[in-house]
Scaffold this motif. Sequence first.
Motif, PDB file in Angstrom:
ATOM      1  N   MET A   1       1.038  -1.121   0.035  1.00  0.00           N
ATOM      2  CA  MET A   1       0.146  -0.382  -0.110  1.00  0.00           C
ATOM      3  C   MET A   1       1.302   1.452   0.181  1.00  0.00           C
ATOM      4  SD  MET A   1      -3.239   1.476   0.419  1.00  0.00           S
ATOM      5  CE  MET A   1      -4.147   0.287   0.440  1.00  0.00           C
ATOM      6  N   GLU A   2       1.846   1.017   0.731  1.00  0.00           N
ATOM      7  CA  GLU A   2       2.931   2.187   0.906  1.00  0.00           C
ATOM      8  C   GLU A   2       3.351   2.516  -0.530  1.00  0.00           C
ATOM      9  OE1 GLU A   2       4.990   1.634   4.047  1.00  0.00           O
ATOM     10  OE2 GLU A   2       3.754   2.448   5.987  1.00  0.00           O
TER      11      GLU A   2
ATOM     12  N   ARG B   1       1.901   1.819  -3.649  1.00  0.00           N
ATOM     13  CA  ARG B   1       1.260   2.284  -3.970  1.00  0.00           C
ATOM     14  C   ARG B   1       0.773   4.067  -3.957  1.00  0.00           C
ATOM     15  NH1 ARG B   1      -5.141   0.132  -3.988  1.00  0.00           N
ATOM     16  NH2 ARG B   1      -6.148   1.289  -5.409  1.00  0.00           N
ATOM     17  N   LEU B   2       1.036   4.501  -2.773  1.00  0.00           N
ATOM     18  CA  LEU B   2       0.371   5.690  -2.338  1.00  0.00           C
ATOM     19  C   LEU B   2       1.917   6.478  -2.947  1.00  0.00           C
ATOM     20  CD1 LEU B   2      -0.028   5.453   1.503  1.00  0.00           C
ATOM     21  CD2 LEU B   2      -1.475   5.212  -0.188  1.00  0.00           C
ATOM     22  N   ASP B   3       3.084   5.965  -3.075  1.00  0.00           N
ATOM     23  CA  ASP B   3       4.194   6.638  -3.752  1.00  0.00           C
ATOM     24  C   ASP B   3       3.992   7.000  -5.265  1.00  0.00           C
ATOM     25  OD1 ASP B   3       5.825   6.532  -1.670  1.00  0.00           O
ATOM     26  OD2 ASP B   3       6.838   4.707  -1.976  1.00  0.00           O
TER      27      ASP B   3
ATOM     28  N   THR C   1       0.929   7.358  -6.309  1.00  0.00           N
ATOM     29  CA  THR C   1      -0.298   8.342  -6.656  1.00  0.00           C
ATOM     30  C   THR C   1       0.111   9.768  -6.180  1.00  0.00           C
ATOM     31  OG1 THR C   1      -1.558   6.104  -5.950  1.00  0.00           O
ATOM     32  CG2 THR C   1      -2.489   7.748  -6.808  1.00  0.00           C
TER      33      THR C   1
ATOM     34  N   ARG D   1       2.492   9.763   6.720  1.00  0.00           N
ATOM     35  CA  ARG D   1       2.312   8.204   6.119  1.00  0.00           C
ATOM     36  C   ARG D   1       2.098   7.355   7.808  1.00  0.00           C
ATOM     37  NH1 ARG D   1       4.762   6.220   1.547  1.00  0.00           N
ATOM     38  NH2 ARG D   1       3.897   7.791  -0.059  1.00  0.00           N
TER      39      ARG D   1
ATOM     40  N   PHE E   1      -1.496   7.145   8.683  1.00  0.00           N
ATOM     41  CA  PHE E   1      -1.972   6.760   7.780  1.00  0.00           C
ATOM     42  C   PHE E   1      -2.096   4.385   8.131  1.00  0.00           C
ATOM     43  CE2 PHE E   1      -1.940   4.066   3.619  1.00  0.00           C
ATOM     44  CZ  PHE E   1      -3.291   3.495   3.554  1.00  0.00           C
TER      45      PHE E   1
ATOM     46  N   PHE F   1      -4.259   1.888   8.532  1.00  0.00           N
ATOM     47  CA  PHE F   1      -4.198   0.638   8.341  1.00  0.00           C
ATOM     48  C   PHE F   1      -3.785  -0.077   8.856  1.00  0.00           C
ATOM     49  CE2 PHE F   1      -2.579  -2.390   6.183  1.00  0.00           C
ATOM     50  CZ  PHE F   1      -2.864  -2.578   4.726  1.00  0.00           C
TER      51      PHE F   1
ATOM     52  N   GLN G   1      -7.900  -3.492   1.063  1.00  0.00           N
ATOM     53  CA  GLN G   1      -7.013  -2.352   1.043  1.00  0.00           C
ATOM     54  C   GLN G   1      -7.084  -1.225   0.224  1.00  0.00           C
ATOM     55  OE1 GLN G   1      -3.545  -4.257   0.285  1.00  0.00           O
ATOM     56  NE2 GLN G   1      -3.707  -6.089  -0.104  1.00  0.00           N
TER      57      GLN G   1
ATOM     58  N   PHE H   1      -7.133   2.157   0.896  1.00  0.00           N
ATOM     59  CA  PHE H   1      -6.750   3.348  -0.083  1.00  0.00           C
ATOM     60  C   PHE H   1      -7.639   4.724  -0.031  1.00  0.00           C
ATOM     61  CE2 PHE H   1      -6.186   5.397  -4.210  1.00  0.00           C
ATOM     62  CZ  PHE H   1      -5.143   5.166  -4.959  1.00  0.00           C
TER      63      PHE H   1
ATOM     64  N   TRP I   1      -6.887   7.208   1.888  1.00  0.00           N
ATOM     65  CA  TRP I   1      -5.891   7.941   1.640  1.00  0.00           C
ATOM     66  C   TRP I   1      -6.566   9.379   1.062  1.00  0.00           C
ATOM     67  CZ3 TRP I   1      -0.660   8.720   2.871  1.00  0.00           C
ATOM     68  CH2 TRP I   1       0.324   9.952   2.310  1.00  0.00           C
TER      69      TRP I   1
END
Lengths: 216, 195
Positions: A69-70, A72-74, A76, B29, B32, B36, B62, B66, B69
């Motif tokens: 997920m992290e 993926r955040l990078d 986006t 982060r 987050f 999570f 997931q 997302f 976020w």
Amino acid sequence: MTVHHHPPDELLAMFAAGTLDLGQHIGVATHLVGCPKCRAVVRAMEHVGGAMLTGLPPTAMSDGALEAMERRLDETSRTSIPERRRGPAFRDVPGLPDFLNSYPDSPWRWIAPKVHLRPIRLPEPSATRVFLLKSSPGTRMIEHTHTGLEMTCVLSGSFVHAGGHFGPGDFDFGDGSVDHDVRINSTEDCICLVAMQGDLKLNGMIGRLLQPLIRM
Amino acid sequence: MLSETPDNETSDAARWARLIEAVAVRRDREAFAALFRHFAPRIKTFMKRSGASEQLADELAQEALFAVWSKASLFDPGSAGAAAWIFTIARNLRIDALRRQKRTPTSDTSETELEFQRDEGPLPDAGVAASEIEARVRDALSALPDEQMRVIELSFFHETAHAEIAKMLDIPLGTVKSRLRLAMARLRSLLDDFS
């Protein structure tokens, strides 16, 4: 305008839980447009949903789920919130929830003297049919029975039956056993949104003649 | 959790709200990751209980995080309804997933969110601000006895049959039904009182 007739609280709870079918969801959503009190009940129910979620036992996520997920955040960098799309459908009927504007539109159809019907075609199969019904002042609603639950939401005008007077924002809820003698008592047309489960059967000879016209 | 003391409830809720705000404002982060770790495994349980496979439940959990976020800026920290907000995200994803099973693969499945946006109609006395509703809801829920809240939760959110609830709470079936009715009526009257 004051709303006097509300959906049963069970329906509002099911709405909040996301367990109504789409047709019934539309019936309740239409009432919510004009009813802050029921909006508050739904909101309260969503808080109960939040408490439910927090109280659930956790199930371990797959290995590396958070790391994936992290990454993926990078990728986006900027997430834009999708714009609300609104189509042109049903714009001429005030009081409907906005999301119906993106559905396919349909014209009013004559189904009986002084009664017009306009189907709302759902984007998915649903056990509940949804349509608008417009009746002229003084009209008696066609005698009918149905096999499932029926929600009626008044958008404009008003009608009266043994259960009381129903004006804009009011919600009428009945099962097939309820046999109401419904009369339009407003000086303007009465427009309702109807969400109906099961089959609609018109009674009497005229009803039987009209039956083929009402299929949607 | 409902079984916790009100103090813990409040501080938990405030903590989640702060974390979401940190994500919204600073794209934090660590905040987050904390969200999570707490919510993803619980959303996964929620999805599995709705019939999703292990893999699908994992994916949906997931997706939900997302969305937390991406949409953090839409969350109103004043509402203190962090868990409620995340619940609505999970609920909408669950509906989307159920629809994908029913529909053709090409059809649009992103409507659920719009369907739950509550349109406040242009009706004269409907002008109650969302923040006012939030305050009213918060007050009403804190005044609702735990045992009444619990029966609403079980019946509508766990979709537990009344007979099953009777067994779980060790009360007669009739009591489940009357308690549920009472709980709903009480909630509505509390909401009315605060209006």
